[in-house]
Design a protein around this motif. Structure first.
Motif, mmCIF file in Angstrom:
data_model
loop_
_atom_site.group_PDB
_atom_site.id
_atom_site.type_symbol
_atom_site.label_atom_id
_atom_site.label_comp_id
_atom_site.label_asym_id
_atom_site.label_seq_id
_atom_site.Cartn_x
_atom_site.Cartn_y
_atom_site.Cartn_z
ATOM 1 N N LYS A 47 0.619 -1.292 0.188
ATOM 2 C CA LYS A 47 -0.488 -0.409 -0.411
ATOM 3 C C LYS A 47 0.638 1.162 0.205
ATOM 4 O O LYS A 47 1.758 1.321 0.788
ATOM 5 N N PHE A 48 0.865 2.143 -1.264
ATOM 6 C CA PHE A 48 1.386 3.690 -0.583
ATOM 7 C C PHE A 48 0.238 4.628 -1.185
ATOM 8 O O PHE A 48 -1.123 4.500 -1.658
ATOM 9 N N GLU A 49 0.180 5.866 -0.044
ATOM 10 C CA GLU A 49 -0.595 6.789 -0.420
ATOM 11 C C GLU A 49 0.463 7.943 0.137
ATOM 12 O O GLU A 49 1.303 8.597 0.478
ATOM 13 N N PRO A 50 1.474 8.615 -1.434
ATOM 14 C CA PRO A 50 1.928 9.522 -1.789
ATOM 15 C C PRO A 50 1.083 10.377 -0.838
ATOM 16 O O PRO A 50 0.583 11.345 -0.927
ATOM 17 N N TYR A 51 2.563 11.402 -0.902
ATOM 18 C CA TYR A 51 1.903 12.571 -0.382
ATOM 19 C C TYR A 51 1.879 14.128 -1.547
ATOM 20 O O TYR A 51 2.972 14.765 -2.116
ATOM 21 N N ILE A 52 1.122 13.461 -2.511
ATOM 22 C CA ILE A 52 1.228 14.424 -3.320
ATOM 23 C C ILE A 52 -0.108 14.948 -3.488
ATOM 24 O O ILE A 52 -1.362 14.272 -3.366
ATOM 25 N N PHE A 53 -0.281 16.516 -3.913
ATOM 26 C CA PHE A 53 -1.828 16.857 -4.819
ATOM 27 C C PHE A 53 -2.370 16.440 -5.379
ATOM 28 O O PHE A 53 -1.559 16.789 -5.931
ATOM 29 N N LYS A 54 -3.846 16.334 -5.484
ATOM 30 C CA LYS A 54 -4.441 16.137 -6.849
ATOM 31 C C LYS A 54 -4.124 17.550 -7.924
ATOM 32 O O LYS A 54 -3.874 17.625 -8.875
#
Length: 351
Positions: A98-105
């Motif tokens: 599982k990966f949850e990038p700290y990138i805004f849409k």
């Protein structure tokens, strides 16, 4: 770019300089090791120069030999990184990562950002499936650990402008707390942590929230204190009414954990504490503050977390959507069984 494992002997300061978020920091990795997890640090190297760093924790699936990988709040994973993770997954018997990038849409839709991050033109986060390459099975996670929305405060504005941008009710509550004699102290020490811990677990018990235990939180504090983590406490006279644990990492502050007392609730201590938390982070050089999750900007008042989102919204920040949570599926059949078991467990817990 070459992908390599990062050894324990690596320079933590150099490692941190190439990460995005406190949950990718060297200190967070050390904390997770002490809670009993295996961690894997790896990075993108150009020759001998480290360009980007990543931290993955491995979680054993009870009563099996399988594991789950988790990469919280990282950057975008390139094809080379995905190949590297597939190799690790085979060795570690991992079902999925599982990966949850700290990138805004909003960033991902910006062509300049896409070029800088070297994203495939096939990357489309608004679809059900995200496939950078048919070789990889990457799907929207059915069980995200972070909400897809958060509220971001712009701390580059003056304190006067920040106050003016507050919702009227929030501004009123802050002034009421001050009038009642509530005051805020930073106590990033043993005494302050113990006060925070007592208020935090008093709150989780009151709200029937099942989180991590005291040992976990103490390990996190011991590894993150002063470097990343700070404790702020709201007092009335000598009595603590509310306490927050904040993270400060690079130019951004984060509201991570909070707890409050049942006493003097009409003094609005938490409102003043959040305001002073923003000012504290601003004075530490932060230009942004992340409220660490919220409902979407069009949330319904009937939603279970509406009250918490409304509280955070009162400080005048911007609702910000992340690109989401994804699972890199390694063992498809076992992954389906895992999801069925997970859903069944949640159903049983609700009975």
């Amino acid at each position: 770019m070459e992908i390599r494992l990062i050894p324990e002997s690596f320079d933590p300061q150099l490692y941190n300089s190439t990460t995005l978020h406190p949950l990718q920091s060297w200190e967070w990795g050390e904390a997770r090791k002490q809670t009993g997890l295996k961690i894997i640090r790896f990075g993108e190297f150009s020759g001998k120069i480290l360009k980007k760093s990543y931290l993955m924790t491995l979680h054993k699936v009870p009563m099996t030999n399988f594991k789950i990988g988790y990469i919280p709040r990282s950057g975008i994973l390139s094809k080379d990184l995905l190949n590297f993770l597939n190799q690790i997954a085979s060795k570690e018997n991992i079902i999925f990562i599982k990966f949850e990038p700290y990138i805004f849409k909003s960033e991902i839709r910006n062509p300049r950002f896409a070029r800088r991050a070297k994203l495939d033109s096939s990357l489309e986060v608004r679809r059900t499936k995200w496939e950078t390459n048919s070789k990889f099975k990457i799907i929207n996670s059915k069980h995200p650990l972070f909400t897809q929305w958060t509220i971001i405060m712009d701390l580059s504005k003056s304190e006067k402008i920040l106050m003016e941008n507050l919702k009227p009710k929030t501004r009123y509550n802050i002034k009421l707390a001050q009038k009642k004699g509530v005051f805020i102290k930073e106590e990033s020490n043993k005494k302050g942590y113990e006060i925070f811990e007592n208020l935090y677990f008093e709150t989780t018990k009151r709200q029937h929230y099942l989180g991590h235990d005291k040992n976990y939180h103490r390990i996190v504090w011991d590894n993150m204190k002063n470097k990343v983590s700070h404790i702020l406490i709201a007092y009335y006279k000598d009595e603590p009414l509310s306490a927050y644990q904040l993270f400060i990492y690079k130019n951004r502050g984060y509201y991570v954990y909070g707890g409050s007392s049942e006493k003097h609730r009409n003094f609005m201590a938490s409102n003043l504490l959040m305001w002073e938390s923003l000012i504290f982070c601003k004075n530490q050089g932060c230009t942004e503050f992340d409220m660490w999750g919220s409902l979407s900007k069009n949330y319904k008042q009937s939603d279970s977390y509406a009250g918490f989102t409304r509280f955070k919204e009162g400080y005048g920040g911007n609702f910000t959507q992340m690109i989401g949570s994804y699972d890199l599926v390694i063992k498809s059949f076992v992954y389906r069984i895992y999801n069925l078991a997970y859903s069944f467990r949640k159903f049983i817990l609700k009975i």
